[in-house]
Enzyme design. Structure first.
Site, PDB file in Angstrom:
ATOM      1  N   SER A  58      49.144  36.662  42.906  1.00  0.00           N
ATOM      2  CA  SER A  58      48.196  35.096  42.113  1.00  0.00           C
ATOM      3  C   SER A  58      47.901  33.834  43.128  1.00  0.00           C
ATOM      4  O   SER A  58      48.691  33.947  43.450  1.00  0.00           O
ATOM      5  CB  SER A  58      48.754  35.524  41.325  1.00  0.00           C
ATOM      6  OG  SER A  58      49.177  36.636  40.349  1.00  0.00           O
ATOM      7  N   GLN A 117      41.244  35.440  37.473  1.00  0.00           N
ATOM      8  CA  GLN A 117      41.956  35.475  38.256  1.00  0.00           C
ATOM      9  C   GLN A 117      41.422  35.264  39.860  1.00  0.00           C
ATOM     10  O   GLN A 117      41.040  36.917  40.126  1.00  0.00           O
ATOM     11  CB  GLN A 117      42.914  36.016  38.068  1.00  0.00           C
ATOM     12  CG  GLN A 117      44.415  35.930  38.963  1.00  0.00           C
ATOM     13  CD  GLN A 117      46.050  36.974  38.959  1.00  0.00           C
ATOM     14  OE1 GLN A 117      46.153  38.090  39.494  1.00  0.00           O
ATOM     15  NE2 GLN A 117      46.275  36.683  37.761  1.00  0.00           N
ATOM     16  N   ASP A 145      48.757  39.026  33.623  1.00  0.00           N
ATOM     17  CA  ASP A 145      48.653  39.422  35.137  1.00  0.00           C
ATOM     18  C   ASP A 145      49.327  40.561  35.546  1.00  0.00           C
ATOM     19  O   ASP A 145      49.644  40.756  36.848  1.00  0.00           O
ATOM     20  CB  ASP A 145      50.040  38.230  35.356  1.00  0.00           C
ATOM     21  CG  ASP A 145      49.720  37.394  37.124  1.00  0.00           C
ATOM     22  OD1 ASP A 145      48.928  37.767  37.318  1.00  0.00           O
ATOM     23  OD2 ASP A 145      51.133  37.281  37.795  1.00  0.00           O
TER      24      ASP A 145
END
Length: 305
Positions: free
Chosen positions: A247, A297, A222
């Site tokens: 996110s 993502q 991430d």
């Protein structure tokens, strides 16, 4: 575990890596309830990679021995409070002959902040092929983050950000193949970013657990994935104040064995951005060219008004 590839030796786990390992070592409150600590972040919310990795740790602690995660699918529901612990509740959805499925909800202050579904599988042989690893400079020829970051300190909206970033990433040796978004704001580029990474220290002995390596890769996954979205528009990101981001959801597939303390190439690209959201896809390769992990993502990417 299969041969993880070669890399030059580096030191045993230093203090920063031990702190990260401690962060992932959850306290068991009840049979399927765990509590994880949080740490102060660069921005006033819990780092998404932390909560994803902790949730996966919680799931794996309820899985039969010998079954490793092969996929996870997660949603970030609310910003996490870095000053408070996080409680992870695991639902044992299914234990089949080959696959085990778990659902995890992360809660803070009485509200869910994160939801994860993970599937684990006992090893089996089958058909096999993979995409080819892209060409890239050797990681040993690239500067470490602590060597690179001071060059760009003048670009940040807050002069304390570079040091905070380095501290937040101190457990990871992260090396950009090309200049990161904040270094070339205002210059649209191909929406593709590459970084080499490994833990900043070796994981041997009692720490030589394939599940731990998977959770550490989840943590790192991430850090840079939405960079490719920013590159397409010449945006430097939240650190230089030209984008607000977070996110939204995160998915990973674990294909082949790897070690998080050996060099891994994170090849990232963005196929689209629209509606205040950007989509990014990544592939993580071992140094010897094996495709280890795939990542997708979507995140909020807004231009401040």
């Amino acid at each position: 575990m299969n041969d993880p590839g070669t890399s030059e030796p580096h030191d045993p786990a230093p203090e920063d890596l031990l702190d990260l390992l401690d962060l992932l070592d959850l306290e068991r409150v009840e049979q399927d309830i765990f509590r994880g600590a949080s740490r102060q972040a660069v921005i006033p919310r819990v780092f998404g990679g932390q909560v994803a990795a902790q949730a996966l740790v919680a799931a794996c602690r309820t899985v039969p021995e010998g079954r490793l995660p092969h996929s996870l699918h997660a949603y970030f529901l609310r910003p996490g409070d870095p000053g408070a612990p996080i409680v992870y509740t695991v639902d044992r959805i299914r234990d089949g002959r080959s696959f085990t499925t778990r659902r995890v909800v992360a809660v803070q202050h009485g509200q869910p902040i994160f939801h994860l579904s993970a599937s684990c599988q006992a090893h089996e042989d089958g058909l096999e092929h993979q995409a080819r690893m892209p060409g890239t400079p050797d990681p040993d020829t690239l500067p470490r983050a602590e060597e690179m970051m001071p060059r760009y300190a003048h670009l940040f909206s807050d002069p304390r950000v570079p040091q905070k970033l380095l501290k937040a990433r101190a457990a990871v040796d992260l090396r950009y193949v090309e200049a990161p978004p904040f270094a070339r704001a205002g210059e649209p580029r191909e929406p593709r970013s590459q970084v080499w990474f490994r833990t900043n220290g070796k994981l041997d002995g009692l720490l030589d657990d394939p599940t731990l390596h998977i959770c550490l890769a989840t943590y790192v996954s991430d850090m840079t994935l939405l960079d490719s979205v920013l590159l397409a528009h010449g945006r430097g990101g939240w650190a230089v104040g030209d984008v607000v981001g977070a996110s939204l959801d995160h998915a990973m597939w674990f294909h082949r064995p790897f070690r998080a303390d050996e060099w891994l190439l994170y090849d990232q690209e963005s196929p689209t951005a629209q509606g205040g959201r950007g989509l990014a896809a990544g592939r993580i390769f071992t140094r010897d060219g094996r495709l280890a992990v795939s990542v997708i993502q979507e995140g909020v990417v807004r231009v401040p008004r």
